[in-house]
Design a protein around this motif. Structure first.
Motif, PDB file in Angstrom:
ATOM      1  N   LEU A 165       0.877  -1.174   0.000  1.00 53.57           N
ATOM      2  CA  LEU A 165       0.000   0.000   0.000  1.00 53.57           C
ATOM      3  C   LEU A 165       0.909   1.217   0.000  1.00 53.57           C
ATOM      4  CD1 LEU A 165      -2.708   1.529   0.318  1.00 53.57           C
ATOM      5  CD2 LEU A 165      -2.441   1.236   2.798  1.00 53.57           C
ATOM      6  N   VAL A 166       0.828   2.011  -1.061  1.00 52.20           N
ATOM      7  CA  VAL A 166       1.736   3.142  -1.250  1.00 52.20           C
ATOM      8  C   VAL A 166       0.990   4.453  -1.022  1.00 52.20           C
ATOM      9  CG1 VAL A 166       3.333   4.283  -2.846  1.00 52.20           C
ATOM     10  CG2 VAL A 166       3.015   1.796  -2.960  1.00 52.20           C
ATOM     11  N   GLY A 167       1.559   5.319  -0.206  1.00 52.56           N
ATOM     12  CA  GLY A 167       0.993   6.633   0.042  1.00 52.56           C
ATOM     13  C   GLY A 167       1.564   7.225   1.313  1.00 52.56           C
ATOM     14  N   PHE A 168       1.081   8.407   1.674  1.00 53.96           N
ATOM     15  CA  PHE A 168       1.520   9.059   2.903  1.00 53.96           C
ATOM     16  C   PHE A 168       0.467  10.078   3.285  1.00 53.96           C
ATOM     17  CE2 PHE A 168       2.695  12.140  -0.163  1.00 53.96           C
ATOM     18  CZ  PHE A 168       3.029  13.339   0.453  1.00 53.96           C
ATOM     19  N   SER A 169       0.741  10.884   4.293  1.00 53.13           N
ATOM     20  CA  SER A 169      -0.189  11.908   4.762  1.00 53.13           C
ATOM     21  C   SER A 169      -1.444  11.231   5.319  1.00 53.13           C
ATOM     22  CB  SER A 169      -0.505  12.901   3.638  1.00 53.13           C
ATOM     23  OG  SER A 169      -1.135  14.057   4.136  1.00 53.13           O
ATOM     24  N   ASP A 170      -2.617  11.518   4.781  1.00 56.04           N
ATOM     25  CA  ASP A 170      -3.855  10.927   5.290  1.00 56.04           C
ATOM     26  C   ASP A 170      -3.865   9.410   5.158  1.00 56.04           C
ATOM     27  OD1 ASP A 170      -6.587  11.721   6.339  1.00 56.04           O
ATOM     28  OD2 ASP A 170      -7.205  10.524   4.610  1.00 56.04           O
ATOM     29  N   ILE A 171      -3.054   8.875   4.257  1.00 54.09           N
ATOM     30  CA  ILE A 171      -2.988   7.428   4.030  1.00 54.09           C
ATOM     31  C   ILE A 171      -2.375   6.723   5.235  1.00 54.09           C
ATOM     32  CG2 ILE A 171      -2.224   5.641   2.402  1.00 54.09           C
ATOM     33  CD1 ILE A 171      -4.295   7.746   1.361  1.00 54.09           C
ATOM     34  N   THR A 172      -1.738   7.481   6.130  1.00 54.49           N
ATOM     35  CA  THR A 172      -1.232   6.896   7.371  1.00 54.49           C
ATOM     36  C   THR A 172      -2.323   6.118   8.095  1.00 54.49           C
ATOM     37  OG1 THR A 172       0.498   8.580   7.675  1.00 54.49           O
ATOM     38  CG2 THR A 172      -0.279   7.459   9.654  1.00 54.49           C
ATOM     39  N   ALA A 173      -3.555   6.594   8.052  1.00 52.53           N
ATOM     40  CA  ALA A 173      -4.658   5.899   8.719  1.00 52.53           C
ATOM     41  C   ALA A 173      -4.826   4.485   8.180  1.00 52.53           C
ATOM     42  CB  ALA A 173      -5.957   6.684   8.544  1.00 52.53           C
ATOM     43  N   LEU A 174      -4.700   4.315   6.881  1.00 49.13           N
ATOM     44  CA  LEU A 174      -4.812   2.992   6.276  1.00 49.13           C
ATOM     45  C   LEU A 174      -3.589   2.141   6.572  1.00 49.13           C
ATOM     46  CD1 LEU A 174      -6.251   4.047   2.786  1.00 49.13           C
ATOM     47  CD2 LEU A 174      -7.522   3.109   4.726  1.00 49.13           C
ATOM     48  N   ARG A 181      14.335  13.542   4.875  1.00 50.27           N
ATOM     49  CA  ARG A 181      13.506  13.988   3.746  1.00 50.27           C
ATOM     50  C   ARG A 181      12.322  13.027   3.564  1.00 50.27           C
ATOM     51  NH1 ARG A 181      18.741  14.137   1.455  1.00 50.27           N
ATOM     52  NH2 ARG A 181      19.627  16.219   1.265  1.00 50.27           N
ATOM     53  N   VAL A 182      11.515  12.965   4.585  1.00 52.19           N
ATOM     54  CA  VAL A 182      10.353  12.081   4.586  1.00 52.19           C
ATOM     55  C   VAL A 182       9.143  12.930   4.936  1.00 52.19           C
ATOM     56  CG1 VAL A 182       9.280  10.051   5.631  1.00 52.19           C
ATOM     57  CG2 VAL A 182      11.763  10.112   5.292  1.00 52.19           C
ATOM     58  N   GLY A 183       8.196  13.064   4.019  1.00 50.48           N
ATOM     59  CA  GLY A 183       7.040  13.898   4.303  1.00 50.48           C
ATOM     60  C   GLY A 183       6.568  14.677   3.103  1.00 50.48           C
ATOM     61  N   HIS A 184       6.128  15.917   3.357  1.00 52.26           N
ATOM     62  CA  HIS A 184       5.475  16.728   2.328  1.00 52.26           C
ATOM     63  C   HIS A 184       6.417  17.707   1.626  1.00 52.26           C
ATOM     64  CE1 HIS A 184       2.063  15.326   4.731  1.00 52.26           C
ATOM     65  NE2 HIS A 184       1.253  15.699   3.758  1.00 52.26           N
ATOM     66  N   ALA A 195      12.185   9.163  14.661  1.00 53.03           N
ATOM     67  CA  ALA A 195      12.652   9.697  13.384  1.00 53.03           C
ATOM     68  C   ALA A 195      11.750  10.866  13.001  1.00 53.03           C
ATOM     69  CB  ALA A 195      12.607   8.614  12.312  1.00 53.03           C
ATOM     70  N   VAL A 196      12.352  12.033  12.808  1.00 49.24           N
ATOM     71  CA  VAL A 196      11.588  13.250  12.512  1.00 49.24           C
ATOM     72  C   VAL A 196      11.783  13.622  11.050  1.00 49.24           C
ATOM     73  CG1 VAL A 196      11.172  15.654  13.124  1.00 49.24           C
ATOM     74  CG2 VAL A 196      11.893  14.021  14.891  1.00 49.24           C
ATOM     75  N   GLY A 197      10.703  13.582  10.303  1.00 47.98           N
ATOM     76  CA  GLY A 197      10.756  13.938   8.895  1.00 47.98           C
ATOM     77  C   GLY A 197      10.497  15.416   8.678  1.00 47.98           C
ATOM     78  N   GLN A 198       9.912  15.751   7.551  1.00 46.83           N
ATOM     79  CA  GLN A 198       9.679  17.137   7.170  1.00 46.83           C
ATOM     80  C   GLN A 198       8.414  17.690   7.832  1.00 46.83           C
ATOM     81  OE1 GLN A 198       9.638  15.915   3.048  1.00 46.83           O
ATOM     82  NE2 GLN A 198      11.480  17.085   2.602  1.00 46.83           N
ATOM     83  N   PHE A 199       8.542  18.846   8.429  1.00 47.50           N
ATOM     84  CA  PHE A 199       7.391  19.579   8.957  1.00 47.50           C
ATOM     85  C   PHE A 199       7.257  20.824   8.086  1.00 47.50           C
ATOM     86  CE2 PHE A 199       7.605  16.550  12.218  1.00 47.50           C
ATOM     87  CZ  PHE A 199       6.429  16.602  12.952  1.00 47.50           C
ATOM     88  N   THR A 200       6.487  20.677   7.026  1.00 50.32           N
ATOM     89  CA  THR A 200       6.430  21.655   5.949  1.00 50.32           C
ATOM     90  C   THR A 200       5.363  22.717   6.217  1.00 50.32           C
ATOM     91  OG1 THR A 200       7.059  19.861   4.444  1.00 50.32           O
ATOM     92  CG2 THR A 200       6.204  21.884   3.453  1.00 50.32           C
ATOM     93  N   ASN A 201       5.749  23.979   6.097  1.00 45.91           N
ATOM     94  CA  ASN A 201       4.819  25.102   6.299  1.00 45.91           C
ATOM     95  C   ASN A 201       4.122  25.040   7.651  1.00 45.91           C
ATOM     96  OD1 ASN A 201       5.411  26.049   3.689  1.00 45.91           O
ATOM     97  ND2 ASN A 201       3.808  24.800   2.784  1.00 45.91           N
TER      98      ASN A 201
END
Length: 296
Positions: free
Chosen positions: A88-97, A256-259, A221-227
């Protein structure tokens, strides 16, 4: 198979993603409701769910790639039939899945760019990282970026091992108290987010701490906190430092993990090593992922 379990997407972005996936030799099928729109959702709940269940239950589908995040996955996650293990590929809201995938069968998933591809945000290195997660059986190494804001968030310590779990901070916090909340004891927690003011990041981390999510965690592990700006002079880095420095475990920021620009892919639910000394998070690509995609 491409699905849109959360927010609506743009056909031209998805066309670019399909072009990329097909250049790797993959055959791409587009879910019937991928381009639906119902306000801030990619169509009605039942239609998004139907595409997702079709993808997981069809033996001809070797990987499920979400077009984007947004919002909406939690509205349908309790009715998803995950079927046989497949990436299952994705991120952001896909974290729930992805949290539900781990809870249901202990299967790994791919935290990386969706099929709605942004060339201005995702250079060749991002594509190579995603491809490696889908096709290789070796380690994926994500190093701290020189210009990443969260690079200033670091707590030294020896290399730690554990299963990499987590993803988007807002989704992780809102999963607390549900059946999908994982046990981080002995494991490595990944967090990243976008568009959250520092005080909201503080609130989410405080909630996780009070709920016991950090109890026994091996490292963070702390990824990108964008804007993630606004709400006063306190920065998101200030918040992350304060909240994470007292955990008594190694913390590595600047990944470099995130948005953000240059997003890299990691494997959730897989063995990982967090090494602050060399500035690297290594997640192991499992046979379930590499074999499934390569067979497609």
């Amino acid at each position: 198979m491409l699905v849109s379990p959360s927010g609506p997407t743009l056909p031209e972005r998805v066309a670019r993603g399909i072009e990329l996936l097909e250049s790797w030799g993959l055959r791409v099928r587009v879910g019937r409701h991928v381009f639906d729109r119902d306000g801030y959702l990619a169509g009605h709940d039942d239609d998004r769910l139907r595409d997702l269940n079709d993808a997981f239950e069809d033996p001809a589908v070797r990987a499920v790639v979400c077009t984007r995040g947004g919002y909406g996955a939690q509205r349908i996650v309790d009715r998803v039939r995950f079927g046989a293990p497949k990436p299952l590929v994705g991120f952001s809201d896909i974290t729930a899945l992805q949290l539900a995938v781990w809870r249901t069968g202990g299967w790994p998933s791919v935290h990386g760019p969706g099929a709605a591809w942004f060339d201005d945000r995702l250079p060749a290195t991002s594509a190579a990282s995603l491809r490696a997660a889908l096709f290789s059986s070796g380690p994926l190494c994500s190093y701290t970026g020189e210009n990443e804001e969260t690079g200033a968030v670091s707590v030294p310590g020896p290399p730690v091992r554990g299963v990499l779990l987590g993803g988007n901070l807002a989704m992780l916090a809102s999963t607390t108290g549900t059946v999908d909340m994982p046990d981080f004891s002995g494991n490595i927690m990944l967090i990243e987010d976008v568009g959250e003011a520092p005080y909201r990041v503080d609130r989410m981390l405080t909630h996780l701490r009070r709920a016991g999510a950090f109890d026994g965690v091996a490292g963070v592990a702390v990824g990108q906190f964008t804007n993630c700006v606004g709400g006063g002079p306190t920065t998101v880095v200030d918040v992350l430092r304060e909240q994470l420095s007292g955990l008594g475990v190694p913390v590595l920021g600047g990944l470099r993990v995130g948005h953000g620009v240059g997003q890299e892919t990691v494997v959730l639910g897989a063995p990982a090593v967090l090494d602050v000394n060399v500035g690297c998070l290594t997640s192991r690509v499992t046979d379930e992922i590499g074999n499934s995609a390569a067979a497609g």
